[in-house]
Design a protein around this motif. Structure first.
Motif, PDB file in Angstrom:
ATOM      1  N   GLY A   4       0.806  -1.208   0.000  1.00 30.87           N
ATOM      2  CA  GLY A   4       0.000   0.000   0.000  1.00 30.87           C
ATOM      3  C   GLY A   4       0.838   1.256   0.000  1.00 30.87           C
ATOM      4  N   ILE A   5       1.836   1.349  -0.868  1.00 30.03           N
ATOM      5  CA  ILE A   5       2.652   2.559  -0.954  1.00 30.03           C
ATOM      6  C   ILE A   5       2.349   3.238  -2.279  1.00 30.03           C
ATOM      7  CG2 ILE A   5       4.968   3.533  -1.031  1.00 30.03           C
ATOM      8  CD1 ILE A   5       5.947   1.317   0.734  1.00 30.03           C
ATOM      9  N   PHE A   6       1.980   4.514  -2.179  1.00 31.47           N
ATOM     10  CA  PHE A   6       1.631   5.280  -3.370  1.00 31.47           C
ATOM     11  C   PHE A   6       2.350   6.616  -3.342  1.00 31.47           C
ATOM     12  CE2 PHE A   6      -1.828   2.698  -1.815  1.00 31.47           C
ATOM     13  CZ  PHE A   6      -2.164   1.943  -2.927  1.00 31.47           C
ATOM     14  N   VAL A   7       2.730   7.109  -4.523  1.00 31.81           N
ATOM     15  CA  VAL A   7       3.362   8.424  -4.607  1.00 31.81           C
ATOM     16  C   VAL A   7       2.548   9.293  -5.543  1.00 31.81           C
ATOM     17  CG1 VAL A   7       5.438   9.715  -5.190  1.00 31.81           C
ATOM     18  CG2 VAL A   7       5.648   7.441  -4.199  1.00 31.81           C
ATOM     19  N   VAL A  11       4.485  13.454  -2.515  1.00 31.28           N
ATOM     20  CA  VAL A  11       3.985  12.848  -1.275  1.00 31.28           C
ATOM     21  C   VAL A  11       3.903  11.331  -1.425  1.00 31.28           C
ATOM     22  CG1 VAL A  11       2.074  12.758   0.377  1.00 31.28           C
ATOM     23  CG2 VAL A  11       2.636  14.921  -0.760  1.00 31.28           C
ATOM     24  N   MET A  12       4.590  10.625  -0.523  1.00 37.53           N
ATOM     25  CA  MET A  12       4.518   9.172  -0.494  1.00 37.53           C
ATOM     26  C   MET A  12       3.576   8.779   0.646  1.00 37.53           C
ATOM     27  SD  MET A  12       7.423   6.165  -0.171  1.00 37.53           S
ATOM     28  CE  MET A  12       8.304   6.878   1.191  1.00 37.53           C
ATOM     29  N   ALA A  32       9.807   1.410   0.634  1.00 39.12           N
ATOM     30  CA  ALA A  32       9.863   2.868   0.813  1.00 39.12           C
ATOM     31  C   ALA A  32      11.262   3.398   0.473  1.00 39.12           C
ATOM     32  CB  ALA A  32       9.486   3.248   2.241  1.00 39.12           C
ATOM     33  N   ALA A  33      12.296   2.674   0.874  1.00 37.82           N
ATOM     34  CA  ALA A  33      13.671   3.107   0.594  1.00 37.82           C
ATOM     35  C   ALA A  33      13.918   3.173  -0.909  1.00 37.82           C
ATOM     36  CB  ALA A  33      14.663   2.152   1.260  1.00 37.82           C
ATOM     37  N   GLU A  34      13.407   2.179  -1.625  1.00 40.93           N
ATOM     38  CA  GLU A  34      13.546   2.145  -3.080  1.00 40.93           C
ATOM     39  C   GLU A  34      12.867   3.365  -3.716  1.00 40.93           C
ATOM     40  OE1 GLU A  34      12.070  -1.086  -6.133  1.00 40.93           O
ATOM     41  OE2 GLU A  34      13.228  -2.011  -4.501  1.00 40.93           O
ATOM     42  N   ILE A  35      11.657   3.660  -3.273  1.00 43.38           N
ATOM     43  CA  ILE A  35      10.906   4.789  -3.821  1.00 43.38           C
ATOM     44  C   ILE A  35      11.602   6.111  -3.485  1.00 43.38           C
ATOM     45  CG2 ILE A  35       8.731   6.078  -3.646  1.00 43.38           C
ATOM     46  CD1 ILE A  35       7.371   3.293  -3.248  1.00 43.38           C
ATOM     47  N   LEU A  36      12.101   6.229  -2.252  1.00 40.83           N
ATOM     48  CA  LEU A  36      12.780   7.468  -1.853  1.00 40.83           C
ATOM     49  C   LEU A  36      14.004   7.743  -2.728  1.00 40.83           C
ATOM     50  CD1 LEU A  36      12.549   7.411   2.042  1.00 40.83           C
ATOM     51  CD2 LEU A  36      11.440   9.008   0.480  1.00 40.83           C
ATOM     52  N   MET A  37      14.682   6.690  -3.177  1.00 39.72           N
ATOM     53  CA  MET A  37      15.846   6.869  -4.045  1.00 39.72           C
ATOM     54  C   MET A  37      15.425   7.274  -5.454  1.00 39.72           C
ATOM     55  SD  MET A  37      18.697   3.997  -2.923  1.00 39.72           S
ATOM     56  CE  MET A  37      17.994   2.800  -4.019  1.00 39.72           C
ATOM     57  N   GLU A  38      14.292   6.750  -5.920  1.00 42.51           N
ATOM     58  CA  GLU A  38      13.856   6.982  -7.295  1.00 42.51           C
ATOM     59  C   GLU A  38      13.074   8.277  -7.491  1.00 42.51           C
ATOM     60  OE1 GLU A  38      11.434   3.589  -8.111  1.00 42.51           O
ATOM     61  OE2 GLU A  38      13.133   2.199  -8.140  1.00 42.51           O
ATOM     62  N   ARG A  39      12.328   8.690  -6.488  1.00 43.85           N
ATOM     63  CA  ARG A  39      11.411   9.819  -6.634  1.00 43.85           C
ATOM     64  C   ARG A  39      11.815  10.986  -5.744  1.00 43.85           C
ATOM     65  NH1 ARG A  39       6.439   7.405  -8.505  1.00 43.85           N
ATOM     66  NH2 ARG A  39       5.595   9.496  -8.722  1.00 43.85           N
TER      67      ARG A  39
END
Length: 107
Positions: A4-7, A11-12, A32-39
């Motif tokens: 349930g992680i959406f960006v 805002v994540m 979340a760590a992966e998304i924080l690096m990409e976005r």
């Protein structure tokens, strides 16, 4: 994405499961760590709508994202926090560092 992680915009939103134990927290932390690096995330919102249980791993998940966002100049919020989860967040000290929006209950 399976969890349930959406960006949206910067805002994540992390929709926490019913039980945030070591297994769930680790899975969410990795994703979340992966998304924080990409976005270009500037805010992390934890949605406690379904959560009824959270152990220290869940507290670690929230505080870890808080530290990351602090370094990036962003912020972390918790929303839809029910009474039981609010008590856990208060006792663990989380409410001293992040904004917590309690669940609105109509009487």
């Amino acid at each position: 994405m399976s969890s349930g992680i959406f960006v949206k915009d910067a805002v994540m939103t992390i929709r926490l499961p019913e039980e945030v134990d070591h297994f769930a927290a680790e899975r969410l932390r990795e994703e979340a760590a992966e998304i924080l690096m990409e976005r270009n995330v500037r805010e992390v919102v934890f949605d406690f709508r379904k959560t009824v249980f959270m152990d220290s791993s869940g507290i670690g998940l929230v505080m870890g994202r808080f530290r990351e966002m602090e370094l990036l100049g962003g912020k972390v919020r918790a929303v839809h926090v029910g009474e039981r989860m609010r008590r856990i967040l208060v006792m663990s000290g989380v409410t001293r560092v992040i904004e917590v929006e309690e669940e609105k209950t109509w009487k």
